[in-house]
Design an enzyme around this catalytic site. Sequence first.
Site, PDB file in Angstrom:
ATOM      1  N   TYR A   1      88.686 155.730  28.596  1.00 31.92           N
ATOM      2  CA  TYR A   1      88.882 156.002  27.177  1.00 31.92           C
ATOM      3  C   TYR A   1      90.245 156.625  26.849  1.00 31.92           C
ATOM      4  O   TYR A   1      90.919 156.173  25.939  1.00 31.92           O
ATOM      5  CB  TYR A   1      87.752 156.874  26.586  1.00 31.92           C
ATOM      6  CG  TYR A   1      87.792 156.887  25.061  1.00 31.92           C
ATOM      7  CD1 TYR A   1      87.339 155.797  24.335  1.00 31.92           C
ATOM      8  CD2 TYR A   1      88.336 157.962  24.361  1.00 31.92           C
ATOM      9  CE1 TYR A   1      87.420 155.780  22.949  1.00 31.92           C
ATOM     10  CE2 TYR A   1      88.422 157.951  22.979  1.00 31.92           C
ATOM     11  CZ  TYR A   1      87.958 156.858  22.276  1.00 31.92           C
ATOM     12  OH  TYR A   1      88.053 156.839  20.913  1.00 31.92           O
TER      13      TYR A   1
ATOM     14  N   THR B   1      78.713 154.302  38.567  1.00 31.05           N
ATOM     15  CA  THR B   1      78.402 153.557  37.337  1.00 31.05           C
ATOM     16  C   THR B   1      76.967 153.036  37.392  1.00 31.05           C
ATOM     17  O   THR B   1      76.209 153.150  36.424  1.00 31.05           O
ATOM     18  CB  THR B   1      79.371 152.365  37.174  1.00 31.05           C
ATOM     19  OG1 THR B   1      80.707 152.841  37.277  1.00 31.05           O
ATOM     20  CG2 THR B   1      79.182 151.675  35.846  1.00 31.05           C
ATOM     21  N   THR B   2      76.582 152.482  38.565  1.00 31.16           N
ATOM     22  CA  THR B   2      75.235 151.932  38.743  1.00 31.16           C
ATOM     23  C   THR B   2      74.179 153.032  38.683  1.00 31.16           C
ATOM     24  O   THR B   2      73.032 152.773  38.323  1.00 31.16           O
ATOM     25  CB  THR B   2      75.150 151.153  40.076  1.00 31.16           C
ATOM     26  OG1 THR B   2      76.258 150.243  40.136  1.00 31.16           O
ATOM     27  CG2 THR B   2      73.872 150.358  40.195  1.00 31.16           C
TER      28      THR B   2
ATOM     29  N   ARG C   1      85.787 148.467  32.838  1.00 33.59           N
ATOM     30  CA  ARG C   1      85.011 149.586  32.298  1.00 33.59           C
ATOM     31  C   ARG C   1      85.899 150.664  31.656  1.00 33.59           C
ATOM     32  O   ARG C   1      85.435 151.402  30.808  1.00 33.59           O
ATOM     33  CB  ARG C   1      84.205 150.262  33.414  1.00 33.59           C
ATOM     34  CG  ARG C   1      83.066 149.432  33.973  1.00 33.59           C
ATOM     35  CD  ARG C   1      81.759 149.821  33.327  1.00 33.59           C
ATOM     36  NE  ARG C   1      80.624 149.138  33.944  1.00 33.59           N
ATOM     37  CZ  ARG C   1      79.375 149.305  33.568  1.00 33.59           C
ATOM     38  NH1 ARG C   1      79.082 150.126  32.577  1.00 33.59           N
ATOM     39  NH2 ARG C   1      78.399 148.650  34.161  1.00 33.59           N
TER      40      ARG C   1
ATOM     41  N   TYR D   1      88.684 154.982  42.407  1.00 33.26           N
ATOM     42  CA  TYR D   1      87.847 153.879  41.913  1.00 33.26           C
ATOM     43  C   TYR D   1      88.545 153.240  40.717  1.00 33.26           C
ATOM     44  O   TYR D   1      88.708 153.864  39.673  1.00 33.26           O
ATOM     45  CB  TYR D   1      86.459 154.431  41.548  1.00 33.26           C
ATOM     46  CG  TYR D   1      85.479 153.451  40.947  1.00 33.26           C
ATOM     47  CD1 TYR D   1      85.655 152.073  41.022  1.00 33.26           C
ATOM     48  CD2 TYR D   1      84.335 153.929  40.303  1.00 33.26           C
ATOM     49  CE1 TYR D   1      84.723 151.200  40.471  1.00 33.26           C
ATOM     50  CE2 TYR D   1      83.401 153.062  39.746  1.00 33.26           C
ATOM     51  CZ  TYR D   1      83.603 151.699  39.841  1.00 33.26           C
ATOM     52  OH  TYR D   1      82.685 150.839  39.282  1.00 33.26           O
TER      53      TYR D   1
ATOM     54  N   LYS E   1      88.165 152.113  45.841  1.00 31.68           N
ATOM     55  CA  LYS E   1      87.205 151.066  45.491  1.00 31.68           C
ATOM     56  C   LYS E   1      87.903 150.196  44.444  1.00 31.68           C
ATOM     57  O   LYS E   1      88.171 150.638  43.339  1.00 31.68           O
ATOM     58  CB  LYS E   1      85.914 151.679  44.921  1.00 31.68           C
ATOM     59  CG  LYS E   1      84.911 150.635  44.426  1.00 31.68           C
ATOM     60  CD  LYS E   1      83.695 151.285  43.786  1.00 31.68           C
ATOM     61  CE  LYS E   1      82.753 150.216  43.243  1.00 31.68           C
ATOM     62  NZ  LYS E   1      81.582 150.799  42.540  1.00 31.68           N
TER      63      LYS E   1
ATOM     64  N   ILE F   1      81.400 148.618  47.970  1.00 30.85           N
ATOM     65  CA  ILE F   1      80.416 149.495  47.320  1.00 30.85           C
ATOM     66  C   ILE F   1      79.665 148.569  46.385  1.00 30.85           C
ATOM     67  O   ILE F   1      80.219 148.070  45.406  1.00 30.85           O
ATOM     68  CB  ILE F   1      81.092 150.680  46.604  1.00 30.85           C
ATOM     69  CG1 ILE F   1      81.773 151.580  47.654  1.00 30.85           C
ATOM     70  CG2 ILE F   1      80.054 151.488  45.798  1.00 30.85           C
ATOM     71  CD1 ILE F   1      82.565 152.742  47.090  1.00 30.85           C
TER      72      ILE F   1
END
Length: 294
Positions: free
Chosen positions: A109, A46-47, A140, A135, A163, A205
Amino acid sequence: MNKFRGAYVAIVTPFTKDGKVDEKGLKDLIEFQVKNGTHGIVPCGTTGESATLTHEEHHRVVELTVKTVKGRVPVLAGTGSNSTSESIELTRAAKAAGADGALMITPYYNKPTQEGLYQHFKAVAEAVDIPIILYNVPSRTSVNMLPETVARCAKIKNIVGVKEATADLNQISQVIRLCPKNFAVLSGDDFTCMATVAIGGAGVISVTSNVAPKDMAAMMDAALAGDFTKARKLHYKLFPLMGAMFIETNPTPAKTALALMGKIKNSAPRLPLYKMSEASTEKLSKVLADCGLL
């Protein structure tokens, strides 16, 4: 012992002024991380703005990370998607590039059921023989992968960790309780990473590792060694910085901080994310200065 331990950096993807991947900038960031003791690199998370990288850029960033790291630390490549076939394709490419593992977000989504989540991860794990870290980041994705589902996935031989970015120590405790001892439970939330290790987690992370890799790695080393006096001291030293990394949507503050520190030339993320406001930049600069990073 599971190799996915300690402080892994969710590394940003720097872009040039004309919006292309800044390959030299990325290599320099990787060197900065490795020299400062980061335990592992996570490209295309994501980052790393995976959502707005093309497939070609995604493959290239993973490939470049593996080549630059040269085996000095593990590379855990982000390969998740809300399409199972696309996740398989990205995971195959990461394996071919030489990544040590794949970090796979729960499909966003679509809002799959718990059974859908299990079948998604099972399909990828059976298609690509690479260690997989699940994850879970409901903020999100709009879907929370429950501890029982994580435990089901943990029975698949190449699913080796998760994660957990819920920041919910109750849920994280349940995951640790239900999963095998060598299953790596990594925090996806800098604020609760020390607490996650205290209850049996394997590390973090981290977004904050982008700007303070040495201290984040030292905090995780101390916590994993049971030295919570040292770990707590580092937690409170880093605490204002952790907050500053989320003044605006991640990774905008991290990229702005790296630009202020002279580590990257261009702080802009890709649209629809936008450069940081002046007011937020001022707040961020003050925290960086207070932490001795400017």
